[in-house]
Scaffold this motif. Structure first.
Motif: not given
Length: 419
Positions: A322-328, A297-299
């Protein structure tokens, strides 16, 4: 005859009377008898629950004092403790390479040297590449930030916002001045003060030396640590050490795989969007993945901030998606398959462990907190469970729990990791 018997009894009674006069019993004062119908005044007994609570209280107090003293000692010796902890994690990561070189026919010393030298080359190359790319991309970053700030200033000065343009220009100049002043700090080419430089250099050298000896003589070091225990206790400590080490090794390997996938996906997105500081941001994402739930989250916030400042809000929204999809994908696929089977901790427990580690030792404590908790969870059942009678007093080949021995994944709840 009757008179003689009565005389003898009288003589015995007289002698007993002289030896023990009234009011004395065997030389002691006779205890007063309670009055008829009265009750002896006895103190009420302490309830059992209160006795148990008091017993546990002083024990817990001693344990708390011991933990506090250990934390203070570790804080005072942080220059030694942190490199040793980092060496343990690095040993868990490099152990497969050392084992493969030994199986390929290299002697133990040569395999260890090859592994350590390869790690030094990779780490030094990454740091040099990151510093070089920061120095090369920083002018472009300043130009793009200046251009974006001018666009934002123009948009806010017009309708419907009509913000004072003089104040916006002042904010923009302050931002550019900040970037100019902190260029060397971000690039990592200047270290403020000789003391910090010496501490960092000492920590790196100590970490490399500890890693070398753990890879080479880890089993013998572990055997020396537990040789003073009784046979049964030694066997239980051996099983617990094997289980804990297997958990740490598997956690580091799984987390490294997840971090690499993070870095590839986010780096590809940053490259397509044309964001500057690509290599430093990818390295930051890779390192942040070692702090579960919080690090990415910080990065991600930093990467999105750089994208917003250089490429505008549309590119920032794309990177956010992209971050949200990759996090899922990580939460529902990578973590359960790669790390979830090793670290059997509830997310709430992970958050609490991270909070404690961060408060105690900062970023280093947050990185070490989860593998330490996993190792403790795996070792605790073996410490409580009595060792099998057939296993007490005999040890096979080497110490399985040592960092120098290979520890493939296995059922560490029932057996230690074996070579």
């Amino acid at each position: 005859m009757a008179e003689d018997a009565a005389g003898a009894r009288g003589t015995e009674v007289g002698e007993a009377w002289r030896e023990h006069p009234p009011g004395e019993t065997n030389g002691t004062q006779a205890r007063p008898q309670p009055a008829p119908g009265g009750r002896a005044q006895a103190e009420p007994p302490v309830p059992g629950w209160l006795q148990r609570a008091a017993a546990w209280s002083w024990r817990l107090l001693l344990v708390g004092i011991l933990i506090y003293v250990l934390f203070r000692l570790a804080s005072a010796l942080s220059l030694v403790v942190l490199p040793c902890v980092a060496a343990l994690l690095l040993t868990a990561l490099l152990q497969p390479l050392t084992g493969w070189l030994r199986r390929a026919g290299l002697p133990s010393l040569a395999a260890t040297w090859c592994t350590v030298l390869a790690a030094i080359v990779v780490l030094a190359g990454i740091m040099i590449l990151a510093a070089d790319r920061v120095s090369a991309d920083y002018p472009a970053l300043q130009d793009q930030v200046r251009h974006t700030a001018h666009q934002v200033q123009t948009s806010l000065a017009g309708p419907p916002f009509r913000v004072n343009s003089h104040r916006l220009e002042q904010y923009s100049n302050d931002l550019m001045h900040f970037l100019s002043q902190h260029k060397s700090l971000i690039a990592g080419t200047v270290v403020t003060g000789g003391k910090i430089f010496l501490e960092v250099l000492t920590g790196i050298v100590l970490m490399i030396f500890v890693t070398f000896f753990l890879l080479k003589d880890g089993e013998r070091i572990w055997a020396w640590l537990i040789k003073g225990l009784s046979p049964e206790t030694r066997q239980r400590a051996d099983n617990a050490g094997a289980a804990a080490w297997a958990a740490v090794v598997n956690y580091v390997r799984g987390t490294t795989a997840v971090a690499a996938i993070h870095a590839v996906f986010i780096g590809l997105a940053l490259w397509i969007l044309g964001v500057p500081l690509l290599v430093p941001l990818v390295i930051l994402v890779f390192i942040a993945a070692y702090v579960p739930l919080v690090g990415i989250l910080v990065a991600g916030a930093l990467a999105i901030g750089v994208t917003l400042a250089t490429k505008g809000w549309i590119a920032a929204v794309i990177l956010l998606v992209v971050f949200l999809v990759e996090n899922q994908i990580e939460s529902h696929l990578l973590q359960p398959l790669v790390v979830g089977r090793i670290v059997r901790l509830h997310p709430l427990a992970i958050i609490l462990v991270l909070a404690v580690g961060g408060i105690v030792a900062g970023i280093a404590g947050a990185i070490v907190a989860v593998p330490a908790a996993a190792a403790l969870c795996y070792a605790w059942p073996h410490l409580r469970r009595p060792a099998p009678a057939a296993a007490v007093g005999q040890r096979a080949g080497g110490v399985r729990g040592g960092p120098g021995g290979s520890s493939p994944p296995g059922d560490t709840e029932h057996q230690g990791a074996r070579r």
